[in-house]
Write an enzyme that holds these catalytic residues in place. Structure first.
Site, PDB file in Angstrom:
ATOM      1  N   GLY A   1      19.541   4.225 -16.346  1.00  0.00           N
ATOM      2  CA  GLY A   1      17.999   4.560 -16.165  1.00  0.00           C
ATOM      3  C   GLY A   1      17.273   3.441 -16.546  1.00  0.00           C
ATOM      4  O   GLY A   1      17.778   2.245 -16.573  1.00  0.00           O
ATOM      5  N   GLN A   2      15.925   3.357 -16.417  1.00  0.00           N
ATOM      6  CA  GLN A   2      14.853   2.463 -16.421  1.00  0.00           C
ATOM      7  C   GLN A   2      14.216   2.721 -17.793  1.00  0.00           C
ATOM      8  O   GLN A   2      13.442   3.824 -17.711  1.00  0.00           O
ATOM      9  CB  GLN A   2      14.197   2.180 -15.194  1.00  0.00           C
ATOM     10  CG  GLN A   2      13.247   0.851 -15.131  1.00  0.00           C
ATOM     11  CD  GLN A   2      13.910  -0.466 -15.282  1.00  0.00           C
ATOM     12  OE1 GLN A   2      15.017  -0.629 -14.698  1.00  0.00           O
ATOM     13  NE2 GLN A   2      13.261  -1.397 -15.867  1.00  0.00           N
ATOM     14  N   GLY A   3      13.722   1.747 -18.538  1.00  0.00           N
ATOM     15  CA  GLY A   3      12.682   2.242 -19.690  1.00  0.00           C
ATOM     16  C   GLY A   3      11.672   1.155 -19.337  1.00  0.00           C
ATOM     17  O   GLY A   3      11.611   0.411 -18.389  1.00  0.00           O
TER      18      GLY A   3
ATOM     19  N   GLY B   1      12.801  -2.582 -19.753  1.00  0.00           N
ATOM     20  CA  GLY B   1      13.911  -2.991 -18.833  1.00  0.00           C
ATOM     21  C   GLY B   1      14.989  -1.718 -18.600  1.00  0.00           C
ATOM     22  O   GLY B   1      14.722  -0.543 -18.979  1.00  0.00           O
TER      23      GLY B   1
ATOM     24  N   VAL C   1      18.533   0.328 -18.508  1.00  0.00           N
ATOM     25  CA  VAL C   1      19.598   0.768 -19.427  1.00  0.00           C
ATOM     26  C   VAL C   1      20.823   0.875 -18.730  1.00  0.00           C
ATOM     27  O   VAL C   1      20.953   1.681 -17.716  1.00  0.00           O
ATOM     28  CB  VAL C   1      19.300   2.134 -20.106  1.00  0.00           C
ATOM     29  CG1 VAL C   1      20.498   2.453 -20.980  1.00  0.00           C
ATOM     30  CG2 VAL C   1      17.858   2.007 -20.732  1.00  0.00           C
TER      31      VAL C   1
ATOM     32  N   ASP D   1       5.748   6.493 -29.911  1.00  0.00           N
ATOM     33  CA  ASP D   1       6.109   6.903 -28.583  1.00  0.00           C
ATOM     34  C   ASP D   1       7.018   8.213 -28.464  1.00  0.00           C
ATOM     35  O   ASP D   1       8.106   8.256 -27.634  1.00  0.00           O
ATOM     36  CB  ASP D   1       6.739   5.822 -27.618  1.00  0.00           C
ATOM     37  CG  ASP D   1       6.565   5.961 -26.149  1.00  0.00           C
ATOM     38  OD1 ASP D   1       5.608   6.598 -25.661  1.00  0.00           O
ATOM     39  OD2 ASP D   1       7.165   5.333 -25.236  1.00  0.00           O
TER      40      ASP D   1
END
Length: 560
Positions: free
Chosen positions: A280-282, A285, A287, A372
């Site tokens: 995935g994308q955080g 950046g 993952v 968060d």
């Protein structure tokens, strides 16, 4: 590169430009454009005989016969003329012994005159033929210059004494503050080269000249300045890199009980099979999936930091792998189907998440504020045990610190507590995470996001206010229920969530109290005060389109 190396490079930079000057580079821009046939004798630049200049704090200095030194103010290479001045604004002091016979220069003014200087007692001299020269005077006497064409017998010179005769000088040398204009005839760079916008230089180190491309001193100085800026940029980049490494060390110190391993970038390429399996994308950046690594877990509900990589600009954090991905995958269903986990499992996930947040607030040496908390950052292991992840926005503070300062609002829209946007609601503290957790509970119950960024603001229904209204009026929640017992679980999670999202931080429970409420059966829970009727927000009819709550808050930034 350390500071001493940087200073050493800066000291070498003037020599890169053929030693234009021993002065600071920035001084070059304060001077006239100096190039052939002129050159700086004290910097070993090539110049034509008699055209040597020396550097001063203000201007290039031209040395003439009889030890006369004048400052160069401008040079016209095409016309082969230059303007000079005495730094003391008194050219007359050189008039008696001024001679250009042994220099390559001559007066630009064709009409020269002879003068006689007189030393007179103080008094009013009204005759226009007597030119005052105040820079040569002193207390008790005054100096006047009289042209040779004047009739001395007709002048009021009774109290005057003749000082000297000065032959063949331009009148501009008599008047204070004037500049002297000179010209030269050799070398003939003006007509041969400068008129064609080409430079002039010595040919084969001999007396003859040749033309080339103009690279003025100003251009060279600009190049030197660019080199200096480049060196400065490298130096500052080095300092920034050192500060980043220091922050990494501080981070590892805070997580020292995790005992992370340091990996090289090559190690990570091998571990992730050259970064082929992207999970995935955080926010900070991508993952990627890597190998399994065993290690001591500091808390069952906080994702474990396995290691890190800090190879130059390549940065990575290595966490344990959670096969069931994030909670977001299980509570937000695009097709509107019921939860696949069931009420009991969702309640366990909510309780585990609350314990993880409580640990961050109270269980570490320093209090960690996550900032968060949201379903996307709650990861699930193979047994669906929740683990809090993504500490990119986290902030450390002491346990006895009641409030923290932040430079700007941080978090994800829809989960950010009101005080993070505006201090009118109170100070930013650990209770800001409580607010985010409350929103997460309401999303678990409802199976929908509290803010849909893909919908127009005016078309959204404010779910927290809608659900509060129905609970307040004793109506059925009408949310997705899978089993008979899920209705009580949904009501309990909803009431706790509403307590957590109170507008003012002081009205919210601590995470310890939240854990206790989640561990109970919920029979003693009472509905909290209506947060939507408070001063922070006006209550609206739940059947009407909702408002964009967070867009109405004015952000107030504070300096740390």
């Amino acid at each position: 590169m350390n500071l001493s190396v940087f200073v050493f490079l800066m000291l070498l930079l003037p020599d890169l430009g053929s030693g234009l000057s021993s002065l600071n580079i920035s001084d070059c821009f304060k001077k006239p454009d100096v190039r052939f046939p002129f050159g700086f004798a004290d910097a070993h630049t090539k110049s034509y005989p008699g055209f040597h200049l020396s550097c001063s704090e203000h201007d290039p200095v031209l040395k003439l016969p009889n030890l006369v030194q004048l400052h160069v103010k401008s040079i016209d290479y095409k016309a082969q003329k230059l303007s000079v001045r005495d730094p003391g604004d008194c050219l007359a002091r050189f008039a008696k012994n001024f001679s250009l016979s042994t220099s390559p220069f001559e007066f630009q003014e064709p009409n020269l005159s002879n003068y006689t200087f007189f030393n007179c007692s103080p008094g009013e001299r009204s005759d226009s033929q007597m030119i005052p020269v105040p820079c040569l005077g002193a207390p008790g006497y005054e100096v006047y210059a009289v042209g040779a064409a004047s009739y001395v017998s007709n002048l009021p010179l009774i109290s005057c004494t003749k000082m000297s005769n000065v032959p063949s000088i331009p009148g501009e040398m008599i008047f204070p503050g004037k500049m002297l204009h000179l010209k030269w005839s050799k070398p003939m760079c003006g007509k041969l080269c400068e008129a064609k916008d080409r430079s002039c230089r010595l040919k084969n180190e001999g007396p003859e000249i040749e033309c080339g491309d103009i690279i003025s001193a100003t251009v060279v100085c600009i190049l030197l300045l660019l080199i200096a800026l480049a060196v400065l940029w490298v130096y500052r980049t080095h300092l920034r890199e050192k500060r980043n490494l220091a922050r990494i060390e501080e981070f590892l110190q805070n997580y020292r009980t995790f005992k992370p391993t340091r990996y090289s970038y090559i190690d990570l390429k091998g571990i992730t099979n050259d970064f082929k399996d992207k999970l995935g994308q955080g926010a900070y950046g991508a993952v990627y999936k890597g190998i399994g690594t065993m290690g001591k877990i500091h808390h069952v509900n906080v994702v474990r930091l396995v290691g890190f990589c800090a190879d130059g600009f390549r940065r990575a954090l290595v966490y344990e792998f959670l096969p069931n991905e994030s909670l977001e995958k299980f509570i937000f269903s695009a097709d509107g189907q019921i939860h696949s986990l069931g009420g009991e499992k969702l309640q366990q996930i909510a309780l585990g998440t609350a314990k993880g947040i409580e640990y961050l607030h109270q269980g570490c040496d320093q209090r960690i504020l996550h900032f968060d908390i949201k379903p996307h950052n709650i990861l699930l292991d193979k047994n669906f045990t929740p683990k809090i992840s993504d500490f990119g926005l986290a902030k450390f503070c002491s346990k006895d610190q009641s409030a923290v300062s932040i430079t700007a609002a941080r978090g994800t829209m829809g989960y950010i507590a009101p005080e993070v946007f505006s201090r009118n609601f109170g100070n930013v503290s650990y209770r800001s995470d409580v607010y985010s957790f409350g929103m997460l509970l309401l999303e678990i119950v409802s199976g929908r996001k509290n803010v849909d960024i893909n919908m127009d603001c005016r078309s959204q229904i404010n779910f927290p206010e809608w659900i509060y209204k129905h609970l307040d009026q004793g109506e059925e929640l009408r949310i997705r229920i899978q089993e008979d017992g899920d209705a009580n679980i949904a009501r309990k999670l909803t009431i706790i969530g509403l307590w957590c999202i109170q507008w003012y931080p002081i009205d919210r429970p601590s995470m310890k109290s939240v854990v206790q409420m989640l561990e109970g059966d919920g029979s003693d829970l009472i509905l909290p005060p209506n947060p939507f009727a408070s001063e922070g927000a006006k209550r609206i009819d739940a059947t009407l389109p909702g408002r964009c709550l967070y867009q109405e808050l004015e952000a107030i930034h504070e300096v740390e």
